[in-house]
Write an enzyme that holds these catalytic residues in place. Structure first.
Site, PDB file in Angstrom:
ATOM      1  CE  LYS A  52      -3.679  -2.548   2.277  1.00  0.00           C
ATOM      2  NZ  LYS A  52      -4.374  -2.910   3.524  1.00  0.00           N
ATOM      3  CD  GLN A  96      -3.194  -4.415   6.717  1.00  0.00           C
ATOM      4  OE1 GLN A  96      -3.126  -3.441   5.986  1.00  0.00           O
ATOM      5  NE2 GLN A  96      -3.857  -5.513   6.369  1.00  0.00           N
ATOM      6  CG  ASP A 119      -9.178  -0.164   5.403  1.00  0.00           C
ATOM      7  OD1 ASP A 119      -9.020  -0.463   4.205  1.00  0.00           O
ATOM      8  OD2 ASP A 119      -8.362  -0.470   6.298  1.00  0.00           O
TER       9      ASP A 119
END
Ligand code: NAD
Length: 295
Positions: A52, A96, A119
Site C-alpha cells: 500500500k 491494518q 477502509d
C-alpha cells in the site's frame, strides 16, 4: 475464457489517480496523504502495508507508516488515531487488521473519523453504503466492483453467489451486487459456514465470489458452465520447494474451474491489486471531500 487480470485493471485505475495527483501539484496544492498503522509483526500484514505504501509513492501520494509493538495498549492506539483524526494534513487513516487479541477491533474502527475512513469499515460508512449514499466502500469489494467495470462483466439480473459473510469482504460484496448500481442489480445469495448444500447453490450461480479463506475450496463440480468466478482468497500453503517456504493459494481450484468459467480472476494477480486500487481511490475521494469540496 476471459482472464480478469487485476494487474491490468488496477494499472488503469492507478494511471488515472497519478494524473489527478499531478494536476493537484501543478495547481500548487498538496498531494493526498494516507496514514497507515501497523501493529505487531504479522508477516502477511507487513506485506500488505508495504505494497500500500509503495503504491502511494508510485501514484504520488504522501504516506506515513506508523509501527506499533504487538504489546501496545489499546489506549495508546486510540490516542494515535485521534491524533491522526485531528491532523489536517492526513486525508485517510488505515489500521491494518488483524489487531493483537487484547485490542478491540470494533473500538478502533469506531474511533476513526468517518471522513478519513478509507477502509470503509466504520459503521457510518457501512450504513451509508447500505442506503446507497456516497461513502467509502471497503477496499476489497470496491476493487471487485472496479474489476467488473474494467472488464464490463454483465451483472444486471444475474444470480450472484457470495461465499463468506465477513464485514470486510462477503457482506459488503453482497450489498453492492444487489444494489441499483451500474455493476450491481444482481439477485444475491450469501453463503457462510452454516450453509447447507452449498454446491447446489453455487451450481445456480452466474457469478461466484469466493471469499472464505480455504485454499482451492471451489472445485469444477461446484461451478456452472459459463459462470464468472472471482477469487478473493489468500491462503499461505506450506511448500518446501518455494523460495519463501510457502505458496499463495486462492479459494478456487483455478486450473480446473478455468475450463468451465467464462471469466475468472487468478490468485495472485486478481483481487489483491484491485484492493489496493480501491484503497487509493478512497484516499483521493477523502482528499477531495476534505479539501476541494468547498472551493
Ligand atoms: P473471514 O474468516 O472473516 O470470513 C470467512 C467467511 O467464510 C465466514 O463468513 C465464514 O462463514 C465463511 N466460510 C468459512 N468456511 C466456509 C465453508 N466451508 N462454506 C461456506 N462458507 C464458509 O475471512 P475474510 O476476512 O472475509 O477473508 C476471506 C479470504 O479472503 C481470506 O483468504 C483472506 O485472506 C482473503 N482476503 C483477500 C483480500 C484481497 O485483497 N485479495 C482482502 C481481504 C481478504
Amino acid at each position: 475464457m476471459l482472464l480478469l487480470d487485476g494487474k491490468i485493471a488496477s494499472q488503469s485505475v492507478k494511471q488515472n489517480l497519478t494524473e489527478a495527483t499531478k494536476k493537484l501539484l501543478e495547481q500548487g496544492k498538496r498531494a493526498p496523504h494516507l496514514a497507515a498503522i501497523l501493529t505487531g509483526n504479522n508477516g502477511a500484514s507487513e506485506t500488505y502495508v508495504a505494497s500500500k505504501v509503495k503504491t502511494c509513492s508510485e501514484i504520488g501520494y504522501k504516506s506515513t507508516l506508523i509501527r506499533l509493538e504487538e504489546t501496545v495498549e489499546e489506549q495508546e492506539l486510540l490516542r494515535k488515531i485521534i491524533e491522526l483524526n485531528n491532523d489536517d494534513s492526513v486525508d485517510g487513516i488505515l489500521v491494518q487488521l488483524p489487531l493483537p487479541k487484547h485490542i478491540s477491533e470494533a473500538k478502533v474502527i469506531n474511533s476513526i473519523n468517518p471522513d478519513k475512513d478509507v477502509d470503509g469499515f466504520h459503521p457510518v460508512s457501512v450504513g451509508r453504503m447500505v442506503q446507497g449514499l456516497d461513502t467509502f466502500i471497503p477496499a476489497t469489494p470496491y476493487g471487485i466492483m472496479l474489476m467488473l467495470e474494467h472488464y464490463n462483466v454483465e451483472t444486471k439480473g444475474k444470480h450472484a453467489v457470495v461465499i463468506g459473510r465477513s464485514n470486510i469482504v462477503g457482506r459488503p460484496m453482497s450489498i453492492l451486487l444487489s444494489s441499483n448500481l451500474p455493476y450491481g442489480n444482481c439477485t444475491v445469495t450469501i453463503c457462510h459456514s452454516h450453509t447447507v448444500n452449498l454446491k447446489e447453490i453455487t451450481l445456480q450461480a452466474d457469478i461466484i465470489i469466493a471469499a472464505l479463506g480455504r485454499a482451492e475450496f471451489v472445485r469444477e463440480d461446484m461451478v456452472k458452465e459459463g459462470a464468472t468466478v472471482i477469487d478473493v482468497g489468500i491462503t499461505r500453503v506450506d511448500d518446501a520447494s518455494a523460495a519463501k517456504g510457502y505458496r499463495i493459494k486462492g479459494d478456487v481450484d483455478f486450473a480446473n474451474v478455468a475450463k468451465k468459467a467464462s471469466a475468472i480472476s487468478p490468485v495472485p494477480g486478481g483481487v489483491g491489486p484491485m484492493t489496493i486500487a480501491g484503497l487509493m481511490k478512497n484516499t483521493m475521494d477523502a482528499y477531495i471531500r476534505r479539501n476541494l469540496s468547498i472551493e
